[in-house]
Every structure is written in C-alpha cells, then in structure tokens.
Design a protein around this motif. Structure first.
Motif, PDB file in Angstrom:
ATOM      1  N   GLN A  92      44.381  71.600  25.538  1.00 23.96           N
ATOM      2  CA  GLN A  92      44.973  70.527  24.740  1.00 23.96           C
ATOM      3  C   GLN A  92      45.736  71.065  23.532  1.00 23.96           C
ATOM      4  O   GLN A  92      46.598  70.377  22.987  1.00 23.96           O
ATOM      5  N   ASP A  97      52.840  71.034  27.951  1.00 25.80           N
ATOM      6  CA  ASP A  97      52.993  69.967  28.937  1.00 25.80           C
ATOM      7  C   ASP A  97      51.660  69.255  29.192  1.00 25.80           C
ATOM      8  O   ASP A  97      51.438  68.699  30.269  1.00 25.80           O
ATOM      9  N   TYR A  98      50.782  69.263  28.200  1.00 27.65           N
ATOM     10  CA  TYR A  98      49.454  68.643  28.342  1.00 27.65           C
ATOM     11  C   TYR A  98      49.565  67.148  28.640  1.00 27.65           C
ATOM     12  O   TYR A  98      48.887  66.621  29.522  1.00 27.65           O
ATOM     13  N   GLU A  99      50.419  66.453  27.918  1.00 22.27           N
ATOM     14  CA  GLU A  99      50.551  65.004  28.110  1.00 22.27           C
ATOM     15  C   GLU A  99      51.110  64.674  29.487  1.00 22.27           C
ATOM     16  O   GLU A  99      50.822  63.626  30.050  1.00 22.27           O
ATOM     17  N   GLN A 100      51.906  65.597  30.060  1.00 20.68           N
ATOM     18  CA  GLN A 100      52.490  65.368  31.384  1.00 20.68           C
ATOM     19  C   GLN A 100      51.432  65.434  32.482  1.00 20.68           C
ATOM     20  O   GLN A 100      51.465  64.644  33.441  1.00 20.68           O
ATOM     21  N   GLN A 103      46.957  63.338  29.738  1.00 21.02           N
ATOM     22  CA  GLN A 103      47.112  62.020  29.116  1.00 21.02           C
ATOM     23  C   GLN A 103      47.719  62.209  27.738  1.00 21.02           C
ATOM     24  O   GLN A 103      47.697  63.311  27.190  1.00 21.02           O
ATOM     25  N   PRO A 104      48.276  61.154  27.166  1.00 24.32           N
ATOM     26  CA  PRO A 104      48.830  61.263  25.811  1.00 24.32           C
ATOM     27  C   PRO A 104      47.726  61.616  24.812  1.00 24.32           C
ATOM     28  O   PRO A 104      46.560  61.255  24.987  1.00 24.32           O
ATOM     29  N   TYR A 105      48.119  62.323  23.778  1.00 25.71           N
ATOM     30  CA  TYR A 105      47.158  62.671  22.728  1.00 25.71           C
ATOM     31  C   TYR A 105      46.661  61.405  22.041  1.00 25.71           C
ATOM     32  O   TYR A 105      47.398  60.432  21.884  1.00 25.71           O
ATOM     33  N   LYS A 106      45.392  61.433  21.629  1.00 27.89           N
ATOM     34  CA  LYS A 106      44.798  60.286  20.961  1.00 27.89           C
ATOM     35  C   LYS A 106      45.409  60.088  19.581  1.00 27.89           C
ATOM     36  O   LYS A 106      45.661  61.066  18.865  1.00 27.89           O
ATOM     37  N   GLY A 108      48.188  59.514  18.629  1.00 23.82           N
ATOM     38  CA  GLY A 108      49.514  60.087  18.430  1.00 23.82           C
ATOM     39  C   GLY A 108      49.515  61.466  17.802  1.00 23.82           C
ATOM     40  O   GLY A 108      50.565  61.954  17.366  1.00 23.82           O
ATOM     41  N   ASN A 110      49.717  65.218  17.854  1.00 22.42           N
ATOM     42  CA  ASN A 110      50.206  66.243  18.776  1.00 22.42           C
ATOM     43  C   ASN A 110      49.536  67.577  18.457  1.00 22.42           C
ATOM     44  O   ASN A 110      49.963  68.323  17.572  1.00 22.42           O
ATOM     45  N   LYS A 161      48.326  64.764  38.297  1.00 22.79           N
ATOM     46  CA  LYS A 161      47.446  64.833  37.134  1.00 22.79           C
ATOM     47  C   LYS A 161      46.293  65.770  37.451  1.00 22.79           C
ATOM     48  O   LYS A 161      45.858  65.871  38.613  1.00 22.79           O
TER      49      LYS A 161
END
Length: 641
Positions: A92, A97-100, A103-106, A108, A110, A161
């Motif tokens: 993380q 490309d973690y969000e790809q 999942q999106p970071y908590k 917001g 980054n 994923k």
C-alpha cells in the motif's frame, strides 16, 4: 541511567559487527542493527538494474524473511497512523498502482505519494547511494503490482483485482499464500539492485546503504532542538520516541515512553516529558539496538521475563542462572560432562572450577577493569516494560561470586544420558531446576521467573537463599511418595545442594562424615541404613517403596517416634537377609549410639538430616574398597563377600 550507558558503550565497542549476521539456531540469525534501522518479515523481493528497470521478483522463503530496513522515528512507532518507511515497506506504500489492483485509499490519503516523496528526498540528497537512486527510479514508475502479477508472484481474479483468499477450487496454492497470513495486499516488499561489473551485495545487507540513510537522517535531525543527554552528558538532538521490539519482533512494550500526557506519567512534577528524562536520539538508538542484539544473542527468557548478562568489551559472559555444566560450556569447555565425569569429591570439583576460570581469563585476555552487567526485564502490560533487576560489577568480582556459588552450592547429581546409562557428577543446579524442586516440575512460568529473580542476588551478591525456598525444597525432598522415584532423586540432590549452601561454614560433602555427631545428621544416617537394608531384602524387580521412604515425611517431623515404627517394621527384612543383615544391624547400633540420650527426641529435623541420609545411602550403594581405609572398611568387605 547506568544500564543505558553500558548498553551504549557496548554498541560503540562492537560497532564493527553492525550488519554482520550470526546464526543462533538452525533457521534463524541475528545481527547488531545499525541505528535508524529495524527488522521486518518480508514476503516479496524485487530486483531492478542500475537504471531502475524491472529484472525479476520472487516470493521470499520464510527462513530468509528477516530483513534490515531503514526507519524513521515516526515510521518505527506507527500503529494505525499511515507513516511510510523510507525504503522497504508494504504494497500500500510502495506500489503506485495499488488503487488499480486493490481499492482506493481510505479517506483519500495517498500513502504511495507520501512514500515516494520521502524516498525522493533521500535519493536527491548528497548522501544518496546509487542503489537508492535506482530503486527510486523504478518505484516512481508506479507499475510494481503489475510487474509482480506478470512475474507470477501476485495473483488476480477475473476483475484484475488481487485475490484476497485462495480457495481450493482455484488449484494448487501459490507460494505467496504459503508465506503470508493475511491478504496479498498486506505483503511487504524489499528491493535489491543488480549492478553490472560489480560484486553485488544485497541492499538490506549493504553497509554503505546503511551509512547512506544514517547520514541522511542525521542531517534532518540537526535542525531539531538540542539538549543535554542524561546518559552521555553531551548536547545532542533529543528524542521522545524510543524503540520497541526489544524482546522479539512482535514486542510492543517500551522501556522509555512519555506519550501518556493525560495521566500522571510525568505531569504534576514536570511540564514536559524530556524534563523527567532527556535522552538523545543517538544514545537511545544505540542502547536499544545493543539490547535487542544481546537478548537475541545470549538472553534467556522465562515467560516474558528476560535474564541477560553481558560484558561491555567481551559480551559473552557466563550466566549465573545456569548449572555448572552450562557454566563450563559458556567458558569454552567443549565436553563438560567428560570434564566432570571422573570427579567424585568436592575438592576435585573445586579444582576443576578454578581451572575453568583460569582458562577463561587467559583465553579472553582477561582485563581486571572490565565490567559485567546483569539485567532483568519484564512487562506488566503490552505497552510498558520495566527493569526489574540491574547490577554492574567488576568482572573479577563477578567471577569470584560465580565461583563461590558453584563451589558452595554443589552436590552429586545422577542422570541418565542418551544411552540410558546413569552418569554421576558434582555440580551446582540451575535456578530453573531449583524452582522445579521447590514447586514441582509443572511449576507455572510466573512462579518460576519470580523465583529465578529472587535467587539471582544470592549468586551475584552472595546473599543468603530465602528461607521459604529452602523450606519448600526441604518439604518436597522429605515427601518422596508424592512423586516418581527419578523425580525425587533429583529433588533430593538439589535439596542437598541448597542445604550445603545454607550450612556453608560446616563444609558438608557427599562423602560420608563418620566423625559428624550432629543429631540431625545421625538421624539421617539411620533412615538411610533402614532404606538400604529393606531394599536389599526385596527382590530386584520390586518397585515398592521401603518403610523408610514411606515414613520419611513423618520421620522429619517426629524422628524418635517414627524411628520406633520403622525399626519394628524392619524385623521381617532382617530375618530374610539372615547373616547378611549383621553388618546393617551393627551399623544401626553404631550410629544410634552416637546420638546423645537427650537428643533422641521428637524435635523436627533440619535440612542437615537430608545430607546425612544422602551420604550414608550413597556410601552403602557405591562402596568400593581402597587402600586408604576408613572406619568400617572391614565391615564393608565382609558384607560384600
């Protein structure tokens, strides 16, 4: 603060061993960590070239997972707060490309951007190493998870994923799921750089990389407020965040902490925490790194309590809590059992101890001014640890006290070796063995560690053994029917060792003292004679306890009254032995005649009776004629015929 100062000195004296891994078990190793570094269990290894291009990746074997990683004060102390490590970290943080793929970071936040900004500052500094620049060039591309999926290290589902949990229906479990307990996105990644035309040292083992980060991080600390360090006395950048992971990698307890500003940790007496104890970053790091190294290297753990003994110059020092065989092993004697196996006298044993210490002093270039530190640590909660016991002694004095203990608390012990042969040797018992003798083999760890701590000053400072411990061992040794024979034999020999220590001035020995007229000693001899007489009359395969053994507990409390019962019960066995009982009958009369009339009463016996019991019993079972005959030798020879 003296224990911190001595740990700091130990680090300075062993600075050449920083980063040098040493094996302490078949599949684990340890090292003296550089400052501003910690260790982390890693699951994935990525290799790039000097230009920052991806070369390969693999799942890290569990036996090679322990990795030295750089860390800041904030990243080392992170819990739920998102703070990146400077180089190696979890996906993380290091994967652009973690969000790809996850999942999106908590909220917001980054995490990758925080990581890459921090690594970029190091890579662009004047202290940057070319390997760090190469890793930074690769990581900033933001293709880490994509490359790991293409390499077959990480695995995705039909939606591209990362798979959270591997199911049996998917087929054979991949390597990554064999080494990680959580989901793939929790995997930690370490980076390595392959340099062409150079000898390649792993990044996490490269001392130049260590120094690169240390110098860079210290440069960032130079702007921090400085103050007098209470340990070194120098004016240095201070810190309020101190190390954890002291006893093991998952240990969160700290020896020094000031983050509790609500309660009365320091408030009420001081306005700021550093007013209570101001310790510089450099000293705190070196002292804690030295402590971790020493615990892994030579510390002993009982439950969560750590017992540690070390020297500032020569770290390896004989530990006081061990038995004599381990003591000899610590001093470099390869075969301590052979070293002692021919010894049957305390005088000979004392000479062996002297020889061992003389060789130790010679081999280690013994310095009378060198010091020994004894430190005991424990934690009452998961977050706080305390120094339970600490002493600092001159090595010469320490060795004298160790020598005194092993000589004065020694006794003959019998054990079965791997070949099921009974071996005998004189030695002092280990403190763990004393705990088991006092409270049984299944003694709780909490009780055991407390007893070991209480006995340490008896060795290190030559204090008397606490009476409650002696009384407990005495009671169990006097109650043989409550335990297995072999267990009672061990308890009896340990009890004799403690009694010999308690009555040190009388100089009791394993060999039978025919001139000793102490009431309790003579009563112990009578009990031993009755035991051996009955045992001789019983068949060899009989496991029934003799009357002497069955009545031993009552005999210790009411000797005169119980002896009448034992002697009456001996008559059938005396008759069964016939002429062979003559020697025993005469010996009973001889010993009994030495007890004064006024002493033949029911006053409870002291521990001295155990010494008389053991010595007389050993004499009867192990007698061998020799040229230097003592009183009663002719009687022994007649009995042997």
């Amino acid at each position: 603060m003296s224990w911190l100062l001595n740990l700091y000195k130990t680090y300075e004296l062993n600075a050449d061993r920083v980063g040098e891994f040493e094996e302490y078990s078949s599949d684990q190793n340890y090292t003296l960590l550089p400052i501003a570094h910690t260790t982390q269990q890693i699951q994935v290894e990525v290799v790039v070239n000097e230009k920052g291009d991806f070369l390969s990746a693999q799942v890290v074997d569990e036996n090679d997972a322990t990795t030295i990683i750089p860390c800041t004060e904030d990243s080392f102390s992170r819990t739920s707060a998102p703070v990146p490590h400077p180089l190696h970290d979890s996906l993380q943080y290091v994967a652009g490309d973690y969000e790809q793929f996850v999942q999106p970071y908590k909220k917001g936040k980054n995490l990758y951007q925080d990581y890459i900004n921090q690594l970029g500052e190091w890579a662009s500094s004047s202290f940057a190493h070319k390997k760090i620049i190469a890793i930074y060039s690769y990581v900033r591309k933001g293709t880490l998870i994509h490359d790991l999926v293409q390499e077959g290290v990480l695995h995705v589902d039909q939606n591209q994923k990362l798979i959270s949990k591997w199911k049996n229906s998917f087929g054979e479990k991949p390597d990554i799921f064999k080494v990680i307990n959580e989901t793939q996105e929790k995997a930690y990644v370490r980076f390595d750089v392959h340099l062409s035309n150079e000898v390649n040292t792993k990044v996490w083992k490269d001392k130049d990389v260590f120094d690169s980060f240390i110098n860079y991080y210290k440069s960032t600390l130079s702007e921090r407020e400085k103050d007098i360090c209470y340990v070194s006395g120098s004016v240095l950048p201070k810190t309020e965040k101190h190390s954890s992971k002291i006893r093991h990698a998952a240990d969160r307890a700290k020896l020094i902490s000031s983050n509790d500003s609500i309660n009365f940790t320091y408030k009420g007496r001081f306005k700021e925490p550093n007013e209570a104890a101001n310790i510089s970053y450099d000293v705190s790091q070196k002292a804690h790194q030295a402590l971790k190294w020493l615990i892994q290297k030579q510390g002993e753990k009982i439950d969560q309590r750590v017992f540690l003994v070390w020297g500032n110059d020569e770290t390896k020092v004989a530990a006081p809590q061990k038995d004599t065989l381990s003591f000899f092993h610590d001093l470099g004697i390869q075969n301590p059992a052979d070293f002692l196996s021919e010894d049957r006298t305390h005088e000979g044993f004392a000479k062996k101890v002297n020889q061992a210490l003389a060789g130790y002093k010679k081999d280690l270039k013994y310095n009378q001014k060198s010091e020994v530190n004894i430190l005991v640590l424990d934690s009452a909660t998961s977050g706080r640890m305390a120094v339970v016991y600490y002493r600092n002694l001159q090595k010469e004095k320490y060795l004298e006290n160790i020598e005194s203990w092993h000589k004065s608390c020694s006794w003959l012990h019998r054990y079965k070796n791997e070949d099921k042969k009974i071996i005998e040797f004189i030695r002092a018992p280990a403190l763990k063995e004393i705990a088991q003798a006092a409270y049984g083999p299944n003694v709780k760890k909490e009780v055991q560690k407390g007893l070991v701590e209480r006995l340490l000053p008896c060795i290190i400072e030559r204090r008397n053994i606490p009476l409650d411990i002696i009384r407990s061992v005495y009671n169990r040794a006097s109650n043989p029917v409550s335990m297995e024979t072999w267990q009672w034999e061990q308890t009896l020999s340990i009890a004799c060792a403690l009694m010999r220590k308690q009555y040190e001035k009388e100089e009791y020995n394993v060999s039978l003292d025919l001139k000793n007229t102490h009431r309790d000693y003579l009563f112990g001899r009578l009990l031993a004679i009755a035991d051996v007489l009955e045992r001789k009359a019983l068949s060899d395969d009989s496991k029934r306890a003799t009357n002497a053994i069955r009545y031993m507990n009552a005999f210790a409390r009411h000797p005169a009254r119980t002896w009448e019962i034992i002697q009456a019960n001996l008559q059938p066995y005396q008759a069964r032995l016939g002429d062979k009982a003559i020697y025993f009958n005469r010996l009973i009369d001889e010993v009994g005649s030495k007890i004064r009339f006024e002493d033949f009463n029911n006053k409870p016996l002291s521990g001295i009776y155990l010494l008389g019991f053991y010595s007389q019993r050993y004499e009867l079972y192990n007698y061998k004629s020799n040229n230097n005959k003592n009183e009663g030798d002719e009687k022994h020879e007649t009995f042997a015929k």
